[in-house]
Design an enzyme around this catalytic site. Structure first.
Site, PDB file in Angstrom:
ATOM      1  N   TRP A  52       0.863  -1.180   0.000  1.00 50.88           N
ATOM      2  CA  TRP A  52       0.000   0.000   0.000  1.00 50.88           C
ATOM      3  C   TRP A  52       0.902   1.233   0.000  1.00 50.88           C
ATOM      4  CZ3 TRP A  52      -4.925   0.296  -1.042  1.00 50.88           C
ATOM      5  CH2 TRP A  52      -5.655   1.411  -0.671  1.00 50.88           C
ATOM      6  N   ALA A  78      -0.008  -2.874   6.003  1.00 54.85           N
ATOM      7  CA  ALA A  78       0.755  -2.925   7.252  1.00 54.85           C
ATOM      8  C   ALA A  78       0.177  -3.930   8.244  1.00 54.85           C
ATOM      9  CB  ALA A  78       0.805  -1.533   7.882  1.00 54.85           C
ATOM     10  N   PHE A  79      -1.135  -4.113   8.238  1.00 58.99           N
ATOM     11  CA  PHE A  79      -1.776  -5.015   9.193  1.00 58.99           C
ATOM     12  C   PHE A  79      -1.272  -6.454   9.052  1.00 58.99           C
ATOM     13  CE2 PHE A  79      -5.426  -7.206  11.173  1.00 58.99           C
ATOM     14  CZ  PHE A  79      -5.526  -6.463  12.339  1.00 58.99           C
ATOM     15  N   GLU A  80      -0.840  -6.829   7.868  1.00 53.43           N
ATOM     16  CA  GLU A  80      -0.361  -8.189   7.617  1.00 53.43           C
ATOM     17  C   GLU A  80       1.096  -8.401   8.024  1.00 53.43           C
ATOM     18  OE1 GLU A  80      -3.901  -7.308   5.681  1.00 53.43           O
ATOM     19  OE2 GLU A  80      -2.026  -6.346   5.112  1.00 53.43           O
ATOM     20  N   LEU A 117       3.220   2.310   5.416  1.00 52.50           N
ATOM     21  CA  LEU A 117       2.674   3.647   5.622  1.00 52.50           C
ATOM     22  C   LEU A 117       1.195   3.493   5.960  1.00 52.50           C
ATOM     23  CD1 LEU A 117       3.018   6.752   5.469  1.00 52.50           C
ATOM     24  CD2 LEU A 117       2.458   6.590   3.037  1.00 52.50           C
ATOM     25  N   VAL A 128      -2.082   5.514   6.793  1.00 60.08           N
ATOM     26  CA  VAL A 128      -2.573   6.887   6.668  1.00 60.08           C
ATOM     27  C   VAL A 128      -4.007   7.006   7.171  1.00 60.08           C
ATOM     28  CG1 VAL A 128      -1.047   7.377   4.722  1.00 60.08           C
ATOM     29  CG2 VAL A 128      -3.368   6.605   4.287  1.00 60.08           C
ATOM     30  N   ARG A 144      -9.608   4.829  11.546  1.00 59.76           N
ATOM     31  CA  ARG A 144      -9.131   3.452  11.606  1.00 59.76           C
ATOM     32  C   ARG A 144      -7.615   3.382  11.704  1.00 59.76           C
ATOM     33  NH1 ARG A 144      -7.607  -0.181   7.527  1.00 59.76           N
ATOM     34  NH2 ARG A 144      -8.105  -2.341   8.025  1.00 59.76           N
ATOM     35  N   SER A 168      10.974  -1.299  13.155  1.00 55.75           N
ATOM     36  CA  SER A 168       9.815  -0.737  12.483  1.00 55.75           C
ATOM     37  C   SER A 168      10.150   0.520  11.695  1.00 55.75           C
ATOM     38  CB  SER A 168       8.727  -0.400  13.504  1.00 55.75           C
ATOM     39  OG  SER A 168       7.642   0.225  12.854  1.00 55.75           O
ATOM     40  N   HIS A 214       3.341  16.162  -0.334  1.00 54.85           N
ATOM     41  CA  HIS A 214       3.389  15.112   0.686  1.00 54.85           C
ATOM     42  C   HIS A 214       4.109  13.872   0.179  1.00 54.85           C
ATOM     43  CE1 HIS A 214       0.049  16.406   3.726  1.00 54.85           C
ATOM     44  NE2 HIS A 214       0.993  17.317   3.568  1.00 54.85           N
TER      45      HIS A 214
END
Length: 155
Positions: free
Chosen positions: A18, A52-54, A76, A78, A84, A109, A123
Site C-alpha cells: 500500500w 501494514a496489518f499483515e 505507511l 494513513v 481506523r 519498524s 506530501h
C-alpha cells in the site's frame, strides 16, 4: 564488524505494498545503508504483504524459521478519514513488539503513521525522502542491535 562475522547471517525486510511508491524508498535507504555497513547485498531477503496489518504475522513466521538475525518492517498507515489508522498502527507496532519478545529475534519498524497525508506531490515527495532516511536509520539500528545482542552473555 569483519566480513567473517557477517557471512551467513540473514535479514528479512517485510514491506507493505500500500503506497508502494513511498514505502519502496525505505527499502532503498535500508539496502544502501546495510551495504555501506559491510553486509553483502544478498544478505537481505525481501517479502511483500498487501498492507501494514499483515506485517506482524509474516514477521512472526519468519522469526520462527530461525533463519533471520533481524527483521525489518516497512509500511505507511494513513488517515483515511474514518479514524481506523490509529487502531491499525497500534496493532502493527504492538504485534511487532510481541514478535521480538516471543521469538528473541529483533524486529525494527519503519511503519510510519503521519498526522496528515494527502496524495499530492508535496506530501509524496516529503514522505518519500523521509522513508529513505528511516530505512537507513533502520539499517544502522539492525547493525548496532545485532552486535549488542551478540555481546550479551548467553547464560
Amino acid at each position: 564488524m569483519v566480513m567473517s562475522e557477517i557471512q551467513g547471517q540473514r535479514i528479512a525486510f517485510i514491506q507493505a505494498t500500500w503506497h508502494r511508491n513511498i514505502v519502496d524508498r525505505a527499502r532503498d535507504g535500508f539496502t544502501d545503508a546495510i551495504v555501506e555497513l559491510g553486509y553483502p547485498k544478498d544478505t537481505v531477503d525481501f517479502f511483500e504483504v498487501p498492507g501494514a496489518f499483515e506485517i506482524p504475522l509474516h514477521a512472526r513466521r519468519l522469526a520462527k524459521t530461525g533463519r533471520y538475525q533481524a527483521i525489518v518492517a516497512a509500511g505507511l498507515v494513513v488517515d483515511g478519514g474514518i479514524y481506523r489508522h490509529d487502531f491499525v498502527a497500534t496493532a502493527v507496532i504492538d504485534g511487532l513488539m510481541r514478535v521480538q519478545l516471543d521469538t528473541d529475534v529483533p524486529v525494527f519498524s519503519v511503519v510510519l503513521t503521519p498526522h496528515h497525508f494527502h496524495e499530492h506531490a508535496e506530501h509524496v515527495d516529503y514522505f518519500s525522502t523521509h522513508f529513505v532516511k528511516k530505512g537507513a536509520e533502520a539499517a544502522r539500528a539492525v547493525d548496532a542491535t545485532v552486535k549488542s545482542l551478540k555481546a550479551l552473555p548467553t547464560s
